[in-house]
Design a protein around this motif. Structure first.
Motif, mmCIF file in Angstrom:
data_model
loop_
_atom_site.group_PDB
_atom_site.id
_atom_site.type_symbol
_atom_site.label_atom_id
_atom_site.label_comp_id
_atom_site.label_asym_id
_atom_site.label_seq_id
_atom_site.Cartn_x
_atom_site.Cartn_y
_atom_site.Cartn_z
ATOM 1 N N SER A 39 0.824 -1.222 0.000
ATOM 2 C CA SER A 39 0.000 0.000 0.000
ATOM 3 C C SER A 39 0.853 1.266 0.000
ATOM 4 C CB SER A 39 -0.947 0.007 1.204
ATOM 5 O OG SER A 39 -0.213 0.089 2.407
ATOM 6 N N LEU A 40 2.146 1.137 0.242
ATOM 7 C CA LEU A 40 3.062 2.285 0.204
ATOM 8 C C LEU A 40 3.520 2.461 -1.244
ATOM 9 C CD1 LEU A 40 5.116 1.493 3.425
ATOM 10 C CD2 LEU A 40 3.322 3.231 3.166
ATOM 11 N N MET A 41 2.744 3.203 -2.001
ATOM 12 C CA MET A 41 2.936 3.306 -3.450
ATOM 13 C C MET A 41 4.251 3.953 -3.870
ATOM 14 S SD MET A 41 0.332 1.730 -4.396
ATOM 15 C CE MET A 41 0.049 2.018 -6.110
ATOM 16 N N GLU A 42 4.853 4.739 -3.012
ATOM 17 C CA GLU A 42 6.115 5.413 -3.347
ATOM 18 C C GLU A 42 7.352 4.682 -2.822
ATOM 19 O OE1 GLU A 42 6.213 8.026 -5.398
ATOM 20 O OE2 GLU A 42 4.041 7.786 -5.559
ATOM 21 N N LEU A 43 7.141 3.549 -2.149
ATOM 22 C CA LEU A 43 8.263 2.811 -1.560
ATOM 23 C C LEU A 43 9.184 2.281 -2.656
ATOM 24 C CD1 LEU A 43 9.499 1.774 1.095
ATOM 25 C CD2 LEU A 43 8.165 -0.311 0.786
ATOM 26 N N ARG A 44 10.439 2.723 -2.635
ATOM 27 C CA ARG A 44 11.419 2.305 -3.636
ATOM 28 C C ARG A 44 12.613 1.591 -3.021
ATOM 29 N NH1 ARG A 44 7.487 3.388 -5.855
ATOM 30 N NH2 ARG A 44 7.123 4.812 -7.583
ATOM 31 N N ARG A 45 12.926 1.903 -1.773
ATOM 32 C CA ARG A 45 14.080 1.299 -1.100
ATOM 33 C C ARG A 45 13.605 0.668 0.212
ATOM 34 N NH1 ARG A 45 15.414 5.953 -3.277
ATOM 35 N NH2 ARG A 45 15.122 7.147 -1.382
ATOM 36 N N LEU A 46 13.917 -0.620 0.351
ATOM 37 C CA LEU A 46 13.501 -1.373 1.535
ATOM 38 C C LEU A 46 14.688 -2.162 2.052
ATOM 39 C CD1 LEU A 46 11.265 -2.461 3.431
ATOM 40 C CD2 LEU A 46 10.808 -4.209 1.687
#
Length: 96
Positions: A39-46
């Motif tokens: 649901s975190l649409m902008e998440l690019r780095r995890l």
């Protein structure tokens, strides 16, 4: 780490514009919990390093990295390593 055992409630408490999330060095072991991060649409780095997740995946005979890339296809970096187009394609072929 923060001794997090679950991330199921994290998306509800984080801004939707979040692009980087570091939950390394915790107690995360549920692969299913990762779906909440979609649901975190902008998440690019995890960063999930130093969690029991990889061992859980291995015990279930699942390749950890392709599985995470499949669940979160917008990632450009996982565990401080770039996600390549080839990795993305492999993840799709394994889990679709």
């Amino acid at each position: 780490g923060n001794q997090l055992a679950s991330i199921s409630s994290l998306p509800h408490n984080l801004p939707g514009s979040l692009s980087t999330l570091n939950v390394s060095h915790n107690l995360l072991s549920s692969l299913c919990d990762l779906r909440y991060l979609s649901s975190l649409m902008e998440l690019r780095r995890l960063d999930l390093r130093e969690n029991p997740l990889a061992a859980t995946a291995s015990a279930k005979q699942i390749d950890y990295r392709p599985f995470v890339v499949f669940l979160l296809p917008r990632l450009s970096q996982l565990d401080s390593q770039p996600v390549s187009r080839r990795e993305w394609a492999v993840s799709r072929s394994l889990f679709c």
